[in-house]
Design an enzyme around this catalytic site. Structure first.
Site, PDB file in Angstrom:
ATOM      1  N   GLU A 135      -5.228   1.783   2.668  1.00  0.00           N
ATOM      2  CA  GLU A 135      -5.045   0.485   3.653  1.00  0.00           C
ATOM      3  C   GLU A 135      -5.006   1.112   5.189  1.00  0.00           C
ATOM      4  O   GLU A 135      -5.601   0.489   5.760  1.00  0.00           O
ATOM      5  CB  GLU A 135      -3.851  -0.095   3.389  1.00  0.00           C
ATOM      6  CG  GLU A 135      -3.658  -1.452   4.059  1.00  0.00           C
ATOM      7  CD  GLU A 135      -2.963  -1.581   5.531  1.00  0.00           C
ATOM      8  OE1 GLU A 135      -3.512  -2.268   6.337  1.00  0.00           O
ATOM      9  OE2 GLU A 135      -2.314  -0.325   5.853  1.00  0.00           O
ATOM     10  N   ASP A 178       6.508   0.645   6.437  1.00  0.00           N
ATOM     11  CA  ASP A 178       4.907   0.417   6.246  1.00  0.00           C
ATOM     12  C   ASP A 178       4.372   1.495   5.314  1.00  0.00           C
ATOM     13  O   ASP A 178       3.952   2.443   5.915  1.00  0.00           O
ATOM     14  CB  ASP A 178       4.241   0.486   7.631  1.00  0.00           C
ATOM     15  CG  ASP A 178       3.042   0.178   7.740  1.00  0.00           C
ATOM     16  OD1 ASP A 178       2.338  -0.221   6.717  1.00  0.00           O
ATOM     17  OD2 ASP A 178       2.283   0.442   8.877  1.00  0.00           O
ATOM     18  N   HIS A 190       3.976   2.760  12.933  1.00  0.00           N
ATOM     19  CA  HIS A 190       3.097   3.776  13.085  1.00  0.00           C
ATOM     20  C   HIS A 190       3.613   4.704  14.397  1.00  0.00           C
ATOM     21  O   HIS A 190       2.872   5.567  14.840  1.00  0.00           O
ATOM     22  CB  HIS A 190       1.786   3.229  13.724  1.00  0.00           C
ATOM     23  CG  HIS A 190       1.068   2.445  12.660  1.00  0.00           C
ATOM     24  ND1 HIS A 190      -0.357   2.336  12.728  1.00  0.00           N
ATOM     25  CD2 HIS A 190       1.139   2.168  11.490  1.00  0.00           C
ATOM     26  CE1 HIS A 190      -0.696   1.818  11.742  1.00  0.00           C
ATOM     27  NE2 HIS A 190       0.219   1.630  10.915  1.00  0.00           N
ATOM     28  N   ASP A 205      -0.333   4.440   1.166  1.00  0.00           N
ATOM     29  CA  ASP A 205      -0.687   5.411   1.954  1.00  0.00           C
ATOM     30  C   ASP A 205       0.209   5.140   3.298  1.00  0.00           C
ATOM     31  O   ASP A 205       0.476   3.937   3.515  1.00  0.00           O
ATOM     32  CB  ASP A 205      -2.031   5.560   2.233  1.00  0.00           C
ATOM     33  CG  ASP A 205      -2.842   4.336   2.670  1.00  0.00           C
ATOM     34  OD1 ASP A 205      -2.307   3.177   2.558  1.00  0.00           O
ATOM     35  OD2 ASP A 205      -3.785   4.222   3.556  1.00  0.00           O
ATOM     36  N   ASP A 261       0.973 -10.308   0.956  1.00  0.00           N
ATOM     37  CA  ASP A 261       0.864  -8.668   1.197  1.00  0.00           C
ATOM     38  C   ASP A 261       1.640  -8.533   2.350  1.00  0.00           C
ATOM     39  O   ASP A 261       2.570  -9.478   2.940  1.00  0.00           O
ATOM     40  CB  ASP A 261      -0.750  -8.441   1.770  1.00  0.00           C
ATOM     41  CG  ASP A 261      -0.973  -7.126   1.701  1.00  0.00           C
ATOM     42  OD1 ASP A 261      -0.162  -6.313   1.483  1.00  0.00           O
ATOM     43  OD2 ASP A 261      -2.278  -6.717   2.385  1.00  0.00           O
ATOM     44  N   HIS A 307       0.772  -1.137  -0.159  1.00  0.00           N
ATOM     45  CA  HIS A 307      -0.268   0.006  -0.146  1.00  0.00           C
ATOM     46  C   HIS A 307       0.923   1.137   0.178  1.00  0.00           C
ATOM     47  O   HIS A 307       1.952   1.304   0.441  1.00  0.00           O
ATOM     48  CB  HIS A 307      -1.045  -0.159   1.127  1.00  0.00           C
ATOM     49  CG  HIS A 307      -0.517   0.018   2.441  1.00  0.00           C
ATOM     50  ND1 HIS A 307       0.051   1.217   3.278  1.00  0.00           N
ATOM     51  CD2 HIS A 307      -0.083  -0.915   3.524  1.00  0.00           C
ATOM     52  CE1 HIS A 307       0.417   0.932   4.286  1.00  0.00           C
ATOM     53  NE2 HIS A 307       0.521  -0.464   4.610  1.00  0.00           N
TER      54      HIS A 307
HETATM   55  C1  LIG Z   1       7.439 -14.930  17.827  1.00  0.00           C
HETATM   56  C2  LIG Z   1       6.292 -13.920  18.081  1.00  0.00           C
HETATM   57  C3  LIG Z   1       6.869 -12.630  17.386  1.00  0.00           C
HETATM   58  C4  LIG Z   1       5.642 -11.770  17.218  1.00  0.00           C
HETATM   59  C5  LIG Z   1       6.163 -10.265  16.674  1.00  0.00           C
HETATM   60  C6  LIG Z   1       5.033  -9.643  16.106  1.00  0.00           C
HETATM   61  C7  LIG Z   1       5.877  -8.662  15.137  1.00  0.00           C
HETATM   62  C8  LIG Z   1       5.234  -7.625  14.414  1.00  0.00           C
HETATM   63  C9  LIG Z   1       5.729  -7.393  13.372  1.00  0.00           C
HETATM   64  C10 LIG Z   1       5.349  -6.744  12.431  1.00  0.00           C
HETATM   65  C11 LIG Z   1       4.145  -5.721  12.652  1.00  0.00           C
HETATM   66  C12 LIG Z   1       3.060  -5.908  11.855  1.00  0.00           C
HETATM   67  C13 LIG Z   1       2.277  -4.928  11.463  1.00  0.00           C
HETATM   68  C14 LIG Z   1       1.296  -5.656  10.221  1.00  0.00           C
HETATM   69  C15 LIG Z   1       0.928  -4.588   9.320  1.00  0.00           C
HETATM   70  C16 LIG Z   1      -0.305  -3.617   9.982  1.00  0.00           C
HETATM   71  C17 LIG Z   1      -0.576  -2.894   8.983  1.00  0.00           C
HETATM   72  C18 LIG Z   1      -1.669  -1.872   9.694  1.00  0.00           C
HETATM   73  O1  LIG Z   1      -1.250  -1.038  10.610  1.00  0.00           O
HETATM   74  N1  LIG Z   1      -2.915  -2.045   9.521  1.00  0.00           N
HETATM   75  C19 LIG Z   1      -4.143  -1.419  10.259  1.00  0.00           C
HETATM   76  C20 LIG Z   1      -5.320  -1.426   9.012  1.00  0.00           C
HETATM   77  C21 LIG Z   1      -6.522  -0.881   9.688  1.00  0.00           C
HETATM   78  C22 LIG Z   1      -7.405  -1.794   9.974  1.00  0.00           C
HETATM   79  C23 LIG Z   1      -8.751  -1.381  10.271  1.00  0.00           C
HETATM   80  C24 LIG Z   1      -9.003  -0.005  10.458  1.00  0.00           C
HETATM   81  C25 LIG Z   1      -7.833   0.969  10.142  1.00  0.00           C
HETATM   82  C26 LIG Z   1      -6.607   0.121   9.896  1.00  0.00           C
HETATM   83  C27 LIG Z   1      -4.330  -1.874  11.572  1.00  0.00           C
HETATM   84  O2  LIG Z   1      -4.038  -3.114  11.660  1.00  0.00           O
HETATM   85  O3  LIG Z   1      -4.751  -1.104  12.296  1.00  0.00           O
HETATM   86 ZN   LIG Z   2       0.910  -1.496   6.409  1.00  0.00          ZN
HETATM   87 ZN   LIG Z   3       0.219   0.599   8.770  1.00  0.00          ZN
END
Ligand SMILES: CCCCCCCC/C=C\CCCCCCCC(=O)N[C@@H](Cc1ccccc1)C(=O)O
Ligand SMILES: [Zn+2]
Ligand SMILES: [Zn+2]
Length: 476
Positions: free
Chosen positions: A171, A137, A441, A106, A198, A104
């Site tokens: 997104e 991101d 974020h 944005d 993704d 994405h």
């Molecule tokens: C062995 C265990 C280790 C665990 C580690 C976890 C590591 C995390 C690593 C990366 C972070 C992941 C981020 C994933 C992308 C999220 C994208 C995002 O911010 N999406 C928004 C989308 C959204 C949904 C609903 C309303 C508004 C926005 C979100 O999820 O908030």
């Molecule tokens: Zn993202």
């Molecule tokens: Zn994000």
């Protein structure tokens, strides 16, 4: 004066242009491309507030820096929902089921005053890292995917297996115009996808106690969500004669109850069990013993850090709290929003029930705002094309990394794609080290220049690896 025949001048010009194009694509500093992308503030503030000027500028940028893609007779390009991009790259063997790569454009807002070491839309380089909103991101994937395709087209490559690239523009506000409309369009064309990849999980390095060496977690599912609004109404009045409890106090107790009584640790009930089964051999003593009894020790090892804790339970986040109009007026109304991320083994309905029973105060009104169940679990066995091709590509580019399935703790555009494919994966090969969770974020979002180059190579390799007809059969 020397005179050259026209054809010779024409040939030299053609040669020069060709060399320039090759050099431009192959020698241009990859970081420059990511840098210019980060400098465009494609911020999604809310559903009604997006920086459309920046989104238009971003579109112009893509057309300028990826001329092969945008002039190729092979690649079909469409704008969807005004600012999202859908690219179709037809393969030479149409009977092979296509796959799709998503990213994405944005980003979430960023304010330098929050403590950034470099302005968030400067793409400034510090100690080998590019700083800026979107570097992890998710502009690294947008530019990485396109740069890989540009390289391949430059080499005269035609894929055998068709593929699609979807670049959403909204997104960060859950994809209502971008991903949703791309899916509608593909559905109307009868498209079915072999796999979808993704953004999502990353290559973890040093974030899980006892795990030796890096581990790439491929998200085979993502958590669900529930957002609730809590509100309390009380009669207003003079602050010199306050009641025993104010609306703010009642609401504060309710959110405190939610924070103190976390949702249950569900380790072992979802795909996180498979994560640790795949990684178990990479744990050193005494963690190996702990690993073999994880059901017992998961609270010890995983509950301590916010990122690993998010793996084992439905999380509770109080994100907004509003009340009060004047220092000497008792507030008539207080409201709070709480955002839950639902573990794979729970449903939205179960979580809503638990919220009400935990608050257990009739004065607190609990309203459902939005939510959805956890996403289905994609297959990650030996015969699953998508998972195995992603895994192979990780090993090709990062031979030292152990690959394992995981749950994506945030949500991605890919959640809109469930009707197009059963096999949806969330992974980008960004390195994730201690302290990096706060960059998503948060402040000082950054990527190392070397990592960005690895990302381009990853997609370059993935596109070629996906061209095989079938996975190699079991060794006899
Ligand atoms: C062995 C265990 C280790 C665990 C580690 C976890 C590591 C995390 C690593 C990366 C972070 C992941 C981020 C994933 C992308 C999220 C994208 C995002 O911010 N999406 C928004 C989308 C959204 C949904 C609903 C309303 C508004 C926005 C979100 O999820 O908030
Ligand atoms: Zn993202
Ligand atoms: Zn994000």
């Amino acid at each position: 004066m020397l005179r050259y025949p026209g054809w010779l001048l024409g040939y030299l010009w053609w040669l020069l242009k060709g060399c320039y194009a090759v050099a431009r694509v192959f020698l241009v500093d990859a970081r420059v491309l990511l840098g210019v992308a980060v400098k465009i503030p494609t911020v999604s503030f809310s559903a009604s507030e997006q920086n459309t000027t920046a989104l238009k500028e971003f579109d112009q940028l893509l057309r300028r820096v990826f001329p092969k893609i945008f002039s190729s007779s092979l690649v079909q390009h469409e704008m969807v929902g005004n600012y999202s991009h859908l690219l179709t790259v037809p393969g030479s063997e149409p009977d092979l089921e296509p796959y799709m790569l998503l990213a994405h454009i944005d980003v979430v807002p960023a304010d330098e005053a929050d403590g950034w070491d470099a302005p968030p839309f400067s793409a400034q380089e510090l100690n080998g890292f590019i700083y800026g909103r979107g570097t992890i991101d998710n502009k690294q994937s947008v530019m990485g995917i396109l740069q890989a395709l540009e390289y391949l087209l430059e080499q005269g490559y035609t894929p055998r297996r068709s593929f699609y690239i979807g670049l959403g523009h909204d997104e960060e506000i859950s994809g209502p115009q971008g991903a949703v409309n791309i899916v509608k369009l593909l559905k109307s064309r009868g498209v079915k996808l072999l796999y979808v990849l993704d953004e999502g999980l990353t290559i973890m390095d040093g974030v899980v106690d006892g795990l030796i060496g890096p581990g790439a977690l491929i998200g085979v599912s993502e958590k669900g969500q529930a957002t609730v609004k809590l509100s309390v109404s009380t009669p207003p009045g003079h602050s010199s004669m306050p009641p025993r409890e104010s609306s703010i106090g009642i609401l504060a107790s309710a959110v405190t109850r939610l924070e103190k009584n976390r949702m249950p640790n569900l380790f072992g009930h979802g795909p996180e069990r498979a994560t640790f089964e795949h990684l178990a051999h990479k744990f050193g003593w005494p963690y190996r013993m702990v690993m073999s009894n994880l059901w017992l020790f998961s609270s010890l090892v995983l509950e301590g850090q916010p990122d690993t804790n998010a793996f084992v339970r439905t999380t509770t986040a109080v994100t907004m709290f509003n009340s009060g109009v004047k220092i000497n007026v008792m507030p008539a109304y207080a409201e709070a929003f709480v955002n839950f991320r639902i573990h794979s083994s729970q449903t939205l309905q179960e979580v809503l029930k638990l919220i009400k029973s935990t608050i257990s105060d009739e004065r607190v009104k609990v309203e459902f705002v939005s939510g959805f169940d956890p996403l289905p679990i994609s297959s990650y066995d030996e015969d699953t094309f998508g998972y195995q091709i992603i895994k192979k590509t990780v090993h090709d580019i990062f031979p030292e990394v152990t690959v394992s399935p995981g749950i994506c703790v945030g949500n991605t555009d890919s959640r809109h794609y469930t009707e197009l494919s059963p096999d949806i994966y969330r992974f980008a090969p960004s390195w994730y080290k201690p302290g990096d969770s706060a960059r998503f974020h948060g402040v000082n979002e950054r990527i190392s220049i070397q990592n960005y180059e690895e990302i381009v190579l990853f997609y370059f390799q993935l596109m070629q690896n996906s061209d095989i007809r079938n996975l190699p059969g079991p060794r006899t």
